[in-house]
Write an enzyme that holds these catalytic residues in place. Structure first.
Site, PDB file in Angstrom:
ATOM      1  N   LEU A  68      63.019  26.883  47.742  1.00 29.58           N
ATOM      2  CA  LEU A  68      63.403  25.560  47.255  1.00 29.58           C
ATOM      3  C   LEU A  68      63.423  25.489  45.733  1.00 29.58           C
ATOM      4  CD1 LEU A  68      61.368  23.276  49.707  1.00 29.58           C
ATOM      5  CD2 LEU A  68      63.818  23.746  49.756  1.00 29.58           C
ATOM      6  N   GLY A  69      62.625  26.319  45.083  1.00 31.55           N
ATOM      7  CA  GLY A  69      62.563  26.287  43.626  1.00 31.55           C
ATOM      8  C   GLY A  69      61.458  27.199  43.138  1.00 31.55           C
ATOM      9  N   GLY A 113      58.711  27.962  39.451  1.00 29.65           N
ATOM     10  CA  GLY A 113      58.221  27.564  38.138  1.00 29.65           C
ATOM     11  C   GLY A 113      57.217  28.582  37.652  1.00 29.65           C
ATOM     12  N   GLY A 148      54.713  29.951  40.347  1.00 31.63           N
ATOM     13  CA  GLY A 148      55.152  30.588  41.573  1.00 31.63           C
ATOM     14  C   GLY A 148      56.355  29.886  42.159  1.00 31.63           C
ATOM     15  N   THR A 172      58.441  27.904  45.539  1.00 30.45           N
ATOM     16  CA  THR A 172      58.261  26.936  46.612  1.00 30.45           C
ATOM     17  C   THR A 172      59.273  27.254  47.704  1.00 30.45           C
ATOM     18  OG1 THR A 172      57.552  25.246  45.033  1.00 30.45           O
ATOM     19  CG2 THR A 172      58.231  24.496  47.206  1.00 30.45           C
ATOM     20  N   ASP A 174      52.999  12.915  36.361  1.00 31.11           N
ATOM     21  CA  ASP A 174      54.368  13.429  36.267  1.00 31.11           C
ATOM     22  C   ASP A 174      55.349  12.569  37.049  1.00 31.11           C
ATOM     23  OD1 ASP A 174      56.294  15.129  35.332  1.00 31.11           O
ATOM     24  OD2 ASP A 174      55.930  16.708  36.788  1.00 31.11           O
TER      25      ASP A 174
END
Length: 603
Positions: free
Chosen positions: A21-22, A24, A27, A29, A145
């Protein structure tokens, strides 16, 4: 994508990776299917911090686990549930993952690209999100956030979900801070959040307060209203917000947003409740269309949020009891029309409503006194309700008179559960809804230190559990169901008892003696473990004297092999293939206390 984690890979024997999914700094996701929950989608977040050295890695893992524990305690219907934390080794490389519910829907950044938001919609959104912030702030958690990217409109009911708490991102900053101190340097302030959305004290000084979240929320609302980013709305010279040339709002609402966006945190609203009070004074109030499926937060009555009524399966024939109820009500209305007896029908309905209200208030108070998590309890009762009345599966119970009978049946099941859950200790009961496979592994490790096997532990746990829940199937995968949380709670209590020296006994044979008779008494749901050391090639005879059909007998070797398991027989004999400790387990399946004699004899 990481070469070691790819679509189709199965982690922890049941998380099947679907796609990434993504990613950063900490790590990647992944979207995964939970094969223990009928391939239900979930999110796996890999923890792989970009830090150097074993100390930094160890420290970051400690902080990650501490942060995960905090997030695990948050149980709110508009926060993705944190399921578990686990470690996995792939090709000799260690990974740390935490698992969350997957929220299907679009984030508000994507929605903003497709539509415009009106003032009424934004105020409604505030009323839906502020209670979430009030909840997390009560736990001492600050999101850090908030932005359109970290709010998702859930597809199933249109409610906003708050995702991606900044606490995990805080870990790297804390690690860097501690490393700086170790090296004799002054650590720099922890700066987290998105530029423009996070207030100055958070971005520049690394300090956060509950109303730092209020600032970010107000910034997000203005972005939705104006389709402008904060940098386009903030005067770079004065750092004040100039949004009025882009949108016209109710003056009172504009003042509320301005106060939420005050530069100094002391000039903002001090709490979520203050904002809610201010919003309630807007005059005239905007015409807000409330989603009929929206749950009411902090409600006093225990609702029954059953699955929504959709598809062909929702067309269910009216049960006989409901038909009789509707027929009775129809007679009242017919009589009222002909003879002016509407008051009788109204009184009848009012009495039913008062009775139901009192009943549900009593259930709510029982649950509260037992410290049982609300969401877990609803899931638990729903599961049993649908098992008992499968014709109701696939539909939502309404608050109409025609569903009164089914609401009463739901409440009856809830009351029975509360009575049984009261048998669990306070310490274990408060964990219901949070137990994971990791917890079970830890419990097994604890009993192994006592030289007891997990099979013996399970025998005693099953005895207690199935005594209180005889309607549950012994062949079901309990751990995949809400009721499995109850089984784990009983197991947790049982381990504490075993560690205290109860429910087990080591059998020592006197010199030259080859026979030992042990006597004891078992109550319903109880069991006892006997440990004795025998030699290879010895012939062992086990005889149990007890009332007929009152016990189950098991015998396990030191290597955890079963010679006899959950057997109603009261005798066993055979030649032993190994030397070591053998465990003989006697459990009750009787509804009454009884005395028994257990004889162990070797040749």
């Amino acid at each position: 994508m990481s070469q070691l984690i790819y679509p189709g890979l199965i982690l922890r024997n049941h998380y099947a990776i679907v796609r990434e999914l993504g990613h950063g700094g900490f790590g990647r996701t992944y979207l995964a299917q939970d094969q223990h929950r009928f391939d239900e989608l979930c999110v796996l977040k890999e923890f792989s911090p970009q830090v150097q050295g074993s100390f930094a890695l160890k420290k970051s893992q400690e902080l990650f686990e501490r942060e995960a524990e905090i997030l695990y305690k948050l149980k709110h219907p508009q926060i993705p549930r944190f399921r578990e934390l686990f470690r996995e080794t792939i090709n000799n490389k260690g990974y740390l993952f935490f698992v969350q519910d997957y929220v299907e829907g679009l984030n508000y950044r994507s929605l903003l690209n497709q539509q415009s938001f009106t003032e009424a919609e934004v105020i409604q959104l505030l009323f839906q999100i502020l209670p979430i912030l009030d909840y997390i702030h009560s736990y001492g958690v600050i999101h850090r956030d908030i932005s359109p990217d970290n709010m998702i409109q859930r597809q199933s009911d249109g409610l906003p979900m708050l995702i991606d708490f900044g606490g995990v991102k805080l870990i790297q900053a804390k690690v860097e801070s501690e490393l700086a101190l170790q090296g004799g340097q002054n650590p720099s302030p922890t700066r987290l959040g998105k530029v423009g959305y996070a207030p100055d004290e958070q971005m520049r000084l690394g300090m956060v307060y509950p109303n730092s979240d209020l600032y970010a929320l107000a910034a997000t609302m203005l972005v939705l209203l104006t389709k402008k980013e904060p940098q386009q709305l903030i005067d770079p010279q004065t750092l004040t917000w100039n949004w009025r040339k882009y949108t016209q709002l109710n003056p009172k609402f504009g003042e509320i947003l301005d106060k939420m966006l005050a530069y100094r945190h002391s000039d903002r609203f001090s709490s979520v409740q203050d904002v809610l009070v201010a919003l309630s004074t807007i005059n005239p109030p905007p015409q807000i269309s409330i989603n009929p499926t929206q749950p009411i937060l902090n409600q006093s009555l225990p609702p029954q949020p059953f699955p929504p009524q959709t598809g062909k399966n929702s067309q269910i024939k009216t049960p006989l009891l409901v038909f009789i109820f509707i027929l009775t009500l129809g007679v009242f209305v017919w009589l009222g029309g002909r003879y002016g007896l509407n008051n009788y029908a109204n009184q009848y309905l009012n009495q039913l409503a008062k009775t139901e209200e009192k009943r549900q208030e009593a259930l709510q108070e029982k649950r509260r006194l037992l410290n049982i998590d609300f969401n877990f309890f609803v899931d638990l009762v729903n599961e049993e309700f649908y098992n008992s009345y499968p014709e109701q599966r696939g539909r939502t119970l309404t608050d109409t008179p025609s569903d009164a009978i089914w609401r009463e049946k739901w409440d009856q099941i809830a009351d029975k559960f509360l009575q049984r859950l009261g048998k669990i200790s306070d310490q274990s009961r408060i964990k219901l809804g949070t137990y994971s496979i990791n917890d079970l592994d830890h419990l097994k490790s604890q009993v192994n230190q006592l030289q007891l096997s997990s099979q013996s532990l399970y025998d005693l746990a099953d005895a207690k559990f199935f005594d209180l829940f005889p309607e549950q199937s012994r062949n079901a995968d309990l751990l995949a169901l809400p009721i499995g949380q109850v089984w784990q709670a009983f197991t947790d209590d049982l381990v504490k008892n075993l560690e205290a020296g109860t429910a087990w006994e080591r059998v020592e044979f006197a010199s030259k003696k080859t026979r030992k008779t042990l006597k004891d008494r078992l109550k319903p749901g109880e069991g006892k473990i006997y440990i004795a050391r025998f030699n290879k090639n010895q012939d062992l005879q086990v005889r149990l004297k007890s009332p007929e059909s009152s016990t189950l007998l098991s015998i396990y070797t030191q290597k955890a092999q079963s010679l006899l398991e959950d057997s109603p027989k009261n005798r066993w004999s055979g030649r032993l293939s190994d030397s070591g400790d053998y465990q003989v387990v006697v459990v009750s399946k009787s509804s009454r206390p009884f005395d028994y004699e257990l004889t162990l004899e070797t040749r």
